[in-house]
Design a protein around this motif. Structure first.
Motif: not given
Length: 307
Positions: A266-290
């Motif tokens: 359901g997410h759009y193009h800028r995953l880091h700029d999706e509404p509310g807490e939804e962007k947090k999941e993406f940011m956490d995934d990126v950080a954890n992978w790194i």
């Protein structure tokens, strides 16, 4: 968290605006980030500060033709051909290598397509320093909602051979970029997001998507540090700018042992700029992978993908 701004001069004398997001404590990793079309490194809102708060130092620059690297109107979108784009990335990467901590390369959208090309074609003496590659909604092909007609593409290529520096506006629909109306308003009102490309630059971008989507460009198993390719994709299932299915097809064809594809339903193009807490999941995934790969030994041929 502190930031540092500066300028990096490349081999032809062009100066590129740079910005670094520093960590409060000693950094655990470094991330070089490549932004997308009609974008610049200061639009990433909470993403880069969030990574820095987790111990990941972020190095970014406004690509040639974009953001603060544009010093006069004729420079808007004047990226040059793909060889120039990749050379600029190489020049910037050389400012952060050799790195005392693991180094990663990430790109969003157009910058994601460039990052994939770099993983396949960048100079080996630079790629050997890159622990892993991350792609956010990479531009492997247009989403059907944004795809130009065949006539438009052919006409643009023909005129571009005669007038390579001729500028053309290709306005991104902010309603397809993010579901957050605040982000939509931000991008709509940002004069540095000028939606302008030169015919040469646009042709280069189209060539990259054609080569990626057709399989002409592929990434081998030894594209990174220690002779290992480590690669992560994140893509929104409802992305109206870049094609989710083309990115997944490219990913599926990769032979890398350490690869992961995350679908954000359901997410759009800028995953880091999706509404509310939804962007947090993406940011956490990126950080954890790194961070997970920052504590691995360099030689991890036996590492398994997280699928």
């Amino acid at each position: 968290m502190a930031t540092e701004e500066g300028w990096h001069e490349v081999d032809d004398g062009k100066k590129l605006y740079t910005k670094t997001w520093k960590t409060a404590d000693p950094a655990k990793s470094r991330l070089v980030f490549i932004h997308g079309f009609s974008d610049h490194c200061n639009t990433y809102n909470t993403f880069f500060p969030t990574l820095a708060s987790k111990g990941i130092e972020v190095y970014a620059f406004d690509q040639r033709g974009w953001g603060r690297s544009v010093l006069k109107p004729s420079e808007k979108g004047n990226t040059g051909p793909t060889t120039r784009v990749l050379d600029d990335i190489t020049s910037f990467l050389r400012t952060v290598i050799p790195s005392p901590i693991p180094l990663f390369l990430m790109g969003h959208s157009m910058g994601g397509g460039e990052t994939l090309c770099y993983a396949a074609q960048g100079p080996a003496d630079v790629r050997k320093h890159i622990r892993g590659y991350l792609l956010e909604a990479p531009f492997v092909d247009f989403s059907p909602a944004s795809k130009p007609s065949v006539f438009t593409v052919k006409a643009g290529r023909l005129v571009g051979k005669l007038l390579p520096n001729r500028q053309m506006v290709n306005k991104l629909d902010v309603n397809l970029v993010s579901r957050d109306p605040v982000v939509q308003k931000q991008l709509e009102g940002d004069d540095l997001c000028h939606d302008t490309g030169t015919l040469q630059g646009l042709a280069g971008m189209l060539d990259r998507t054609d080569h990626l989507s057709s399989g002409k460009i592929m990434i081998g198993e030894e594209a990174g540090e220690g002779g290992v390719t480590r690669i992560w994709f994140g893509h929104g299932s409802e992305d109206g700018v870049t094609d989710y299915h083309a990115a997944k097809k490219f990913f599926d064809a990769l032979t890398a042992k350490d690869k992961e594809f995350k679908t954000y339903k359901g997410h759009y193009h800028r995953l880091h700029d999706e509404p509310g807490e939804e962007k947090k999941e993406f940011m956490d995934d990126v950080a954890n992978w790194i961070l997970t790969r920052s504590v691995e030994p360099v030689h991890t041929d036996a590492s398994k993908p997280k699928l």
